[in-house]
Design a protein around this motif. Structure first.
Motif, PDB file in Angstrom:
ATOM      1  N   MET A 187       0.852  -1.187   0.000  1.00 43.35           N
ATOM      2  CA  MET A 187       0.000   0.000   0.000  1.00 43.35           C
ATOM      3  C   MET A 187       0.891   1.242   0.000  1.00 43.35           C
ATOM      4  O   MET A 187       2.022   1.192   0.481  1.00 43.35           O
ATOM      5  CB  MET A 187      -0.891   0.016   1.245  1.00 43.35           C
ATOM      6  N   PRO A 188       0.396   2.359  -0.508  1.00 41.76           N
ATOM      7  CA  PRO A 188       1.190   3.597  -0.436  1.00 41.76           C
ATOM      8  C   PRO A 188       1.494   3.943   1.020  1.00 41.76           C
ATOM      9  O   PRO A 188       0.656   3.749   1.903  1.00 41.76           O
ATOM     10  CB  PRO A 188       0.293   4.666  -1.057  1.00 41.76           C
ATOM     11  N   LEU A 189       2.707   4.446   1.276  1.00 45.33           N
ATOM     12  CA  LEU A 189       3.110   4.770   2.639  1.00 45.33           C
ATOM     13  C   LEU A 189       2.512   6.070   3.129  1.00 45.33           C
ATOM     14  O   LEU A 189       2.401   6.290   4.321  1.00 45.33           O
ATOM     15  CB  LEU A 189       4.635   4.831   2.737  1.00 45.33           C
ATOM     16  N   GLY A 190       2.135   6.955   2.229  1.00 40.33           N
ATOM     17  CA  GLY A 190       1.578   8.238   2.630  1.00 40.33           C
ATOM     18  C   GLY A 190       2.671   9.236   2.949  1.00 40.33           C
ATOM     19  O   GLY A 190       3.842   8.897   3.019  1.00 40.33           O
ATOM     20  N   GLU A 191       2.275  10.477   3.117  1.00 45.19           N
ATOM     21  CA  GLU A 191       3.244  11.531   3.374  1.00 45.19           C
ATOM     22  C   GLU A 191       3.659  11.601   4.829  1.00 45.19           C
ATOM     23  O   GLU A 191       4.725  12.106   5.148  1.00 45.19           O
ATOM     24  CB  GLU A 191       2.676  12.872   2.921  1.00 45.19           C
ATOM     25  N   ALA A 192       2.825  11.121   5.726  1.00 51.18           N
ATOM     26  CA  ALA A 192       3.172  11.121   7.153  1.00 51.18           C
ATOM     27  C   ALA A 192       3.464   9.689   7.586  1.00 51.18           C
ATOM     28  O   ALA A 192       2.863   8.747   7.071  1.00 51.18           O
ATOM     29  CB  ALA A 192       2.029  11.694   7.973  1.00 51.18           C
ATOM     30  N   PRO A 193       4.387   9.490   8.514  1.00 51.65           N
ATOM     31  CA  PRO A 193       4.683   8.134   8.990  1.00 51.65           C
ATOM     32  C   PRO A 193       3.441   7.403   9.465  1.00 51.65           C
ATOM     33  O   PRO A 193       2.630   7.946  10.201  1.00 51.65           O
ATOM     34  CB  PRO A 193       5.655   8.392  10.149  1.00 51.65           C
TER      35      PRO A 193
END
Length: 145
Positions: free
Chosen positions: A99-105
């Motif tokens: 899945m995409p990790l996203g911009e925030a942890p």
């Protein structure tokens, strides 16, 4: 960059960002920073890991930069321990599912959503997750005081 020198604005602007960082002091070595890397020339954005040993760190509160043996880092937010753990597990599970990790942890800024995701994935016993969730709730309560 020389140690005991405050970095310039230009140096800071060019430095990689370390989000969700924590200063760790292993018993057998000098301290280093753990966190999620962004803008690093050799590490993918959103990867979690640790720096080389810290040589100098901003004494402000909160700290805004640190110099390690290898480079200068800008320091973003530093999460409390239980929130860091929840974000770590959410990201680890997101990576497993490609899945995409996203911009925030952890995939975003909604920790409750991360908790629900971890609960669905069941990477460990429910008791462990409940301990993390309770510790997170305690952290929130302490921050509101």
């Amino acid at each position: 960059m020389a140690v005991n020198k405050v970095p310039t604005e230009a140096e800071l602007a060019a430095a990689p960002l370390l989000q969700g960082w924590v200063l760790e002091s292993p018993s057998n070595s000098r301290p280093w920073l753990y966190g999620w890397f962004f803008g690093h020339p050799e590490i993918d954005d959103g990867d979690h890991g640790h720096t080389s040993p810290v040589l100098q760190m901003d004494t402000g509160s909160p700290a805004h930069w640190a110099t390690t043996e290898n480079r200068l880092y800008r320091l973003g937010v530093s999460y409390p321990p239980a929130e860091r753990e929840i974000r770590y597990w959410s990201q680890k599970l997101r990576r497993r599912r490609l899945m995409p990790l996203g911009e925030a942890p952890g995939g975003g800024d909604d920790v409750e959503e991360m908790i629900a995701f971890i609960r669905e994935e069941k990477p460990f016993r429910e008791q462990k997750l409940e301990r993390m969730v309770n510790a997170y709730r305690d952290e929130l309560a302490m921050l509101k005081k």
